[in-house]
Design a protein around this motif. Structure first.
Motif, PDB file in Angstrom:
ATOM      1  N   UNK A  55      -8.067   1.080  12.437  1.00  0.00           N
ATOM      2  CA  UNK A  55      -6.745   1.701  12.469  1.00  0.00           C
ATOM      3  C   UNK A  55      -5.994   1.520  11.149  1.00  0.00           C
ATOM      4  N   UNK A  56      -4.958   2.287  10.982  1.00  0.00           N
ATOM      5  CA  UNK A  56      -4.266   2.373   9.701  1.00  0.00           C
ATOM      6  C   UNK A  56      -3.542   1.079   9.351  1.00  0.00           C
ATOM      7  N   UNK A  57      -3.549   0.769   8.068  1.00  0.00           N
ATOM      8  CA  UNK A  57      -2.820  -0.371   7.524  1.00  0.00           C
ATOM      9  C   UNK A  57      -2.149   0.083   6.240  1.00  0.00           C
ATOM     10  N   UNK A  58      -1.048  -0.539   5.919  1.00  0.00           N
ATOM     11  CA  UNK A  58      -0.398  -0.242   4.646  1.00  0.00           C
ATOM     12  C   UNK A  58      -1.180  -0.991   3.574  1.00  0.00           C
ATOM     13  N   UNK A  59      -1.765  -0.280   2.630  1.00  0.00           N
ATOM     14  CA  UNK A  59      -2.609  -0.941   1.640  1.00  0.00           C
ATOM     15  C   UNK A  59      -1.959  -0.975   0.267  1.00  0.00           C
ATOM     16  N   UNK A  60      -0.826  -0.340   0.122  1.00  0.00           N
ATOM     17  CA  UNK A  60      -0.196  -0.373  -1.193  1.00  0.00           C
ATOM     18  C   UNK A  60       1.105   0.387  -1.202  1.00  0.00           C
ATOM     19  N   UNK A  61       1.641   0.513  -2.391  1.00  0.00           N
ATOM     20  CA  UNK A  61       2.930   1.156  -2.547  1.00  0.00           C
ATOM     21  C   UNK A  61       2.811   2.272  -3.568  1.00  0.00           C
ATOM     22  N   UNK A  62       3.566   3.327  -3.370  1.00  0.00           N
ATOM     23  CA  UNK A  62       3.561   4.408  -4.342  1.00  0.00           C
ATOM     24  C   UNK A  62       4.226   3.889  -5.612  1.00  0.00           C
ATOM     25  N   UNK A  63       3.546   3.974  -6.754  1.00  0.00           N
ATOM     26  CA  UNK A  63       4.115   3.402  -7.973  1.00  0.00           C
ATOM     27  C   UNK A  63       5.355   4.158  -8.412  1.00  0.00           C
ATOM     28  N   UNK A  64       6.165   3.505  -9.158  1.00  0.00           N
ATOM     29  CA  UNK A  64       7.372   4.129  -9.672  1.00  0.00           C
ATOM     30  C   UNK A  64       6.983   5.289 -10.585  1.00  0.00           C
ATOM     31  N   UNK A  65       7.679   6.369 -10.446  1.00  0.00           N
ATOM     32  CA  UNK A  65       7.337   7.538 -11.246  1.00  0.00           C
ATOM     33  C   UNK A  65       6.236   8.379 -10.635  1.00  0.00           C
TER      34      UNK A  65
END
Lengths: 216, 195
Positions: free
Chosen positions: B162-172
């Motif tokens: 199942x889905x997990x948060x694996x990161x963040x959208x980088x700035x920009x």
């Protein structure tokens, strides 16, 4: 699907190859949806959308209060399809014998598929026939695949996008998820899930216009 | 649906929606498109599963919208949008699927979310479970299975079964979610890409 059929049809291709113009006439192959109409036995309380697709030659039996969504495909080309009471077959599902690598071979004996009562087959799931049995109250998740000859017990859950390999037997109350992982469902909520299914069906019956006459 | 002789692959509406003729839209009276939305062939949208409080008929002008979609959304070939069902006050009912602007849905994905924010990218073969909530600027990678009722916060990158948060959208990295250019690449008379 057609690639295999054409390979079969075009066996005398050596003789034909000299007249290259005839090779273009592939459009005469009938579209995929056009197939023989199977003999059906519906319960009077079945809800089946007009856009559902039933093809094949073997009988298709559907139990009382079952709901078939539009664009569900039941293919009884190689064996009978039996669906129990109060099942929900969602859109874009495929149930039945799909042929081997695009070719329809009708030499083997048992291509039947049996769905027990209260079975849910969710969007885009595939249930391949060949003595396949799905037990009462089982949910086949979105986009998952049940291989031919698999026997799934009662009150199982096949998680979305997972696969049950061909010929496998899965005991009652099992959850199949992730990369072929399994665990036992110990919640003991089978009775309330069946009650929920019945309520969901009453709701769906008011929304999906049923046209069983089209298939009879 | 218009009954004109087939001209192009798409039907283009006054508000700029491009709907493929081969898309399967069920219950069109309950589907709201914000404009400039692209619906590719073989997409299935279940507008017939609307909220059940408005009696059995379902037709007419009641506010029983089943699916509401913002502007510049893009639905790739073979994906499926359906309103989520749940139990509410002891009765089963379908709730509307609400979608913001600039939402991309990849091929063969099945979306049964309750709310999807703006600037969301959903990859190929993704399954979004019933009643999930996806906030703005989220990227869901190919083959993810988002379980029912999951809430995905803004700016997350999500993957797994199942889905997990694996990161963040980088700035920009926000411009990558813009679908205005993608909108121009489909339709009956496609303009050539600006040099």
């Amino acid at each position: 699907m057609f690639a295999g059929e054409q390979a079969e049809l075009g066996k005398p291709s050596d003789t034909m190859s000299s007249s290259a113009t005839t090779a273009k006439r592939t459009s005469t192959v009938p579209p995929a949806s056009a197939g023989p109409k199977p003999p059906v036995s519906f319960s009077s309380s079945v809800t089946i959308a007009e856009l559902a697709v039933l093809t094949g030659t073997y009988p298709v039996a559907i139990g009382s209060e079952t709901v078939i969504h539009p664009r569900a495909r039941l293919e009884s080309l190689g064996g009978s399809i039996t669906i129990g009471r109060r099942c929900i077959i969602h859109e874009r599902t495929k149930i039945g014998y799909m042929g081997t690598e695009g070719k329809v071979v009708l030499d083997e004996d048992d291509r039947a598929v049996v769905l027990g009562d209260y079975v849910t087959v969710e969007v885009g799931a595939v249930v391949e026939a060949s003595g396949t049995i799905i037990g009462e109250g089982t949910v086949v998740g979105v986009g998952s695949r049940v291989g031919r000859g698999a026997v799934i017990g009662k009150y199982c859950t096949i998680a979305p996008q997972s696969e049950v390999p061909a010929g496998v037997t899965i005991p009652d109350h099992t959850v199949v998820y992730g990369e072929n992982k399994q665990r036992t469902d110990r919640r003991g909520v089978a009775a309330s899930m069946m009650k929920a299914q019945a309520q969901q069906i009453t709701n769906l019956r008011t929304k999906i216009p049923s046209n069983p006459a089209k298939f009879q | 649906m218009s009954r004109r002789a087939p001209k192009g692959e798409y039907i283009e509406t006054d508000t700029g929606n491009k709907v493929a003729r081969k898309a399967i839209l069920v219950g069109t009276q309950n589907i709201t498109l914000g404009g400039k939305t692209v619906i590719q062939p073989e997409v299935m949208i279940r507008g017939d599963l609307s909220r059940s409080s408005a009696s059995s008929g379902g037709s007419g002008s009641g506010n029983n919208t089943a699916i509401s979609i913002g502007r510049y959304c893009f639905f790739s070939r073979g994906c499926c949008l359906r309103p989520p069902g749940r139990f509410y006050k002891g009765h089963f009912t379908h709730l509307p699927l609400r979608m913001g602007d600039h939402v991309f849905v990849g091929q063969n994905s099945v979306v049964q979310a309750a709310t999807i924010g703006s600037h969301v990218h959903i990859g190929e073969g993704v399954v979004i479970g019933e009643m999930a909530t996806i906030k703005d600027y989220t990227r869901i990678l190919d083959g993810t299975v988002v379980p029912p009722y999951m809430t995905i916060p803004s700016f997350s990158i999500v993957a797994g079964r199942p889905a997990r948060v694996i990161g963040e959208v980088p700035e920009g990295g926000h411009e990558a979610f813009e679908l205005r250019e993608l909108y121009k690449t489909v339709g009956n008379n496609v303009q050539p890409a600006p040099a």
